[in-house]
Design a protein around this motif. Sequence first.
Motif, short mmCIF file in Angstrom:
data_model
loop_
_atom_site.label_atom_id
_atom_site.label_comp_id
_atom_site.label_asym_id
_atom_site.label_seq_id
_atom_site.Cartn_x
_atom_site.Cartn_y
_atom_site.Cartn_z
N THR A 144 -40.57 27.22 -8.14
CA THR A 144 -40.63 28.67 -7.99
C THR A 144 -41.54 29.33 -9.03
O THR A 144 -41.87 30.50 -8.90
N LEU A 145 -41.95 28.59 -10.07
CA LEU A 145 -42.90 29.12 -11.05
C LEU A 145 -43.99 28.09 -11.31
O LEU A 145 -44.39 27.86 -12.45
N GLY A 146 -44.47 27.46 -10.25
CA GLY A 146 -45.56 26.50 -10.38
C GLY A 146 -46.89 27.22 -10.40
O GLY A 146 -47.30 27.82 -9.41
N ALA A 147 -47.60 27.17 -11.53
CA ALA A 147 -48.90 27.83 -11.68
C ALA A 147 -49.98 26.83 -11.31
O ALA A 147 -50.20 25.84 -12.00
N VAL A 148 -50.67 27.09 -10.19
CA VAL A 148 -51.66 26.17 -9.63
C VAL A 148 -53.05 26.53 -10.15
O VAL A 148 -53.51 27.66 -9.98
N LEU A 149 -53.71 25.55 -10.77
CA LEU A 149 -55.07 25.73 -11.27
C LEU A 149 -56.02 24.92 -10.40
O LEU A 149 -55.83 23.73 -10.19
N MET A 241 -57.40 20.43 -21.12
CA MET A 241 -57.72 19.03 -21.26
C MET A 241 -57.86 18.43 -19.87
O MET A 241 -57.35 18.99 -18.89
N PRO A 242 -58.58 17.31 -19.72
CA PRO A 242 -58.78 16.75 -18.38
C PRO A 242 -57.51 16.12 -17.82
O PRO A 242 -56.69 15.58 -18.56
N CYS A 243 -57.35 16.23 -16.50
CA CYS A 243 -56.27 15.51 -15.83
C CYS A 243 -56.58 14.01 -15.84
O CYS A 243 -57.73 13.58 -16.02
N ARG A 244 -55.56 13.20 -15.59
CA ARG A 244 -55.73 11.75 -15.61
C ARG A 244 -56.10 11.17 -14.25
O ARG A 244 -56.80 10.17 -14.17
N THR A 245 -55.63 11.79 -13.17
CA THR A 245 -55.76 11.17 -11.85
C THR A 245 -56.62 11.95 -10.88
O THR A 245 -56.92 11.45 -9.80
N VAL A 246 -56.97 13.20 -11.20
CA VAL A 246 -57.85 14.00 -10.34
C VAL A 246 -58.91 14.65 -11.21
O VAL A 246 -58.74 14.83 -12.42
N ASP A 247 -60.02 15.04 -10.58
CA ASP A 247 -61.15 15.58 -11.31
C ASP A 247 -61.02 17.08 -11.48
O ASP A 247 -61.68 17.88 -10.80
N THR A 248 -60.14 17.47 -12.36
CA THR A 248 -59.97 18.88 -12.71
C THR A 248 -59.29 18.96 -14.06
O THR A 248 -58.88 17.93 -14.63
N ASP A 249 -59.18 20.17 -14.60
CA ASP A 249 -58.56 20.37 -15.91
C ASP A 249 -57.11 20.81 -15.75
O ASP A 249 -56.69 21.28 -14.69
N CYS A 250 -56.37 20.69 -16.86
CA CYS A 250 -55.01 21.24 -16.92
C CYS A 250 -54.83 21.97 -18.24
O CYS A 250 -55.60 21.79 -19.19
N ILE A 251 -53.81 22.80 -18.30
CA ILE A 251 -53.48 23.55 -19.52
C ILE A 251 -52.75 22.63 -20.47
O ILE A 251 -51.70 22.06 -20.15
N ALA A 252 -53.31 22.45 -21.66
CA ALA A 252 -52.82 21.43 -22.59
C ALA A 252 -51.38 21.65 -23.01
O ALA A 252 -50.64 20.69 -23.21
#
Length: 487
Positions: A144-149, A241-252
């Motif tokens: 219910t509070l998943g922030a999608v980047l 920082m970079p994600c491990r399994t997909v080519d995008t970033d995530c919030i550290a």
Amino acid sequence: MSARLADLRTALAGLDSTPGELVRVREEVPARYGVSARYARWAGAPAPPPTGPGPAVLFEQVTPESGAPSAVLMGLYGTRRRAAGLLGLTPAELPHHLRDAVASPLPPVHVEGAAAIRRTPCAPDLTTLPVPVLTDEDAGPYLTLGAVLATDPDTGVRNLSIHRMCVQGPDLLTIWMVPGRDLERAHQAALRRGESLPVAIHLGVAPAVLLASCCPTSLVPAGLDELAVAGALGGAPVELMPCRTVDTDCIAHAEYVLEGELLADTLPENPAGAAATPEFLGYQGRAHPALPVIRVTGITARPGAILQAVSGPGHEQSVLLGFGMEAAVLERLSRRGAPVSSVHCHTAGGGQLMAVVQWRRKRAAADDAGVRDHCRAILEEFRMIKLVVAVDDDVDPESDQDLWWAMATRLQADQDVVVLPDREGFPLDPTQSPLYSPTVSADGRTAKAVFDCTVPFAQRDRFRRPGFTRDAPPVPGPRLPDAPLPR
């Protein structure tokens, strides 16, 4: 970003020292119904009656469908005062700071090596996460509070937004995206290329990040990164920082990051029924027959990670939505030169449907018509807003008592109510339908109204409120108790 604002847990640490703001529940509770039932003790239930103001509640041992217990947080934004206070602001100040952040964004930065936050890879199995199920009608566990980047492959513009996502299997989520918004456009752009869209879903982020993600498109223009708004609001760049399994970033600093791909495939939101999960306006949500699917490819978590959620028809969700809408309305009124002190998008309208606008003292009789003209403009420009209540600057927009007092003593329905029939609205309000009102032409159409509770300029002396000096000497009398009397 300062230590207080950099992540969720430093915000929680600040609440620990304030009595009544944070409740810690240390006994083990199940994610299915248990979290919602216990949270209802403080802030109402996730079914009627709607949730109300209450403390933040940290459930420290929530049992998922499989795996070990872990923590779930609900109610952090359960009052407007606490939500704004997490950023060192008052509720009236926060919308102005959001406007400033949009005007002067601070882009995010990448961190690597020793500067990076330690994240632990987990099995990509959603059943091991303590995702709550709120009611026995729900289609399943919901983020219910998943922030999608995600980044639009055509424009390169990054978008951060909150979406309703239902767990459909160990590595599958369905996601509801509002048609025409940034994430859906990015998904469609990827599909045109014959590709899936890489996404990072964040559970448990800093207050500035979450508030920025809830801002409407009417405030954050196309091409502006919500993470840059969050950086300006929080006072320092958001770290990526970079994600491990997909080519995008995530919030550290996020507590959990679910890495995945938004696919072309669809699934029914609730294969076994018609209900989804409670919506923020206080009614049970209707399941969609076919929603896009996210395949989860990896999960990382901070040590001792906290999963943050909101409870259905919620006061908390309405608080989050309201601040961004207030900033958007203030921005539009400022462009029109309207003499406005503040805007309060009331939680009774989900932070969207009902706007209370506080006007500065009138200077001439022409200001009477000006108030109504500006209020009509709000209703025409903002699809979601259904009701505007105009009040003078001696009325506190945050006080329901003051608002009802102004409605009762400063409004005559035959001349102070302005109705705009059959306008574009919001179909989650069940009155916005020809089934309810034959004067509207389709579902999601509505009559809108202005309630002008401002005093006519020519009669301002008849509506003077009494004033009390703060320097008056104390009056002898019985000493009041320091604590509330027992009931």
